[in-house]
Write a protein that holds these residues in place. Sequence first.
Motif, PDB file in Angstrom:
ATOM      1  N   THR A  38       1.010   6.594  -0.928  1.00 49.02           N
ATOM      2  CA  THR A  38       1.926   5.450  -0.968  1.00 49.02           C
ATOM      3  C   THR A  38       0.934   4.254  -0.621  1.00 49.02           C
ATOM      4  N   GLY A  39      -0.222   4.564  -0.092  1.00 52.55           N
ATOM      5  CA  GLY A  39      -0.987   3.361   0.420  1.00 52.55           C
ATOM      6  C   GLY A  39      -2.603   4.314   0.722  1.00 52.55           C
ATOM      7  N   GLU A  53      -0.370  -4.474   2.241  1.00 52.55           N
ATOM      8  CA  GLU A  53       0.799  -3.657   3.360  1.00 52.55           C
ATOM      9  C   GLU A  53       0.599  -2.346   3.634  1.00 52.55           C
ATOM     10  N   LYS A  54      -0.466  -2.397   2.578  1.00 50.28           N
ATOM     11  CA  LYS A  54      -0.731  -0.517   2.592  1.00 50.28           C
ATOM     12  C   LYS A  54      -1.919  -0.097   1.854  1.00 50.28           C
ATOM     13  N   PHE A  55      -2.546  -1.193   2.234  1.00 52.29           N
ATOM     14  CA  PHE A  55      -4.395  -0.553   1.746  1.00 52.29           C
ATOM     15  C   PHE A  55      -4.700  -2.099   2.893  1.00 52.29           C
TER      16      PHE A  55
END
Length: 110
Positions: free
Chosen positions: A3-4, A44-46
């Motif tokens: 998810t990231g 947010e997740k990168f």
Amino acid sequence: MITGLMANIAVTGEKEATEWYSQLFERQPDDKPMAGLAQWLFDEKFGVQIWEDPQRAGCSNVVLDVDDLDEMAEHLRVTGIDHDEPSPGGGQRILPITDPDGNQVVFFGE
């Protein structure tokens, strides 16, 4: 399920590399969660991390998608980061650069 993603670049010295990558990314790191580590979050997740690991420094490669490759080339010119002009590669255009430790950062896009 993934998810990231946090790309990690091994550098000789965190302080010097933070200065170089701050110029590249046009801002200071978003976080320094522990000694020897700095990270820039683009979502947010990168993001991209630099990690002080002199024995592995210079062996990293990261590929980043940008929305305007010509604008990135101009930013590199203004900041004095050496590079060639964008060229065809992988179905789009690419703009590879090398950090002071020899790590490769490749931008791609239109």
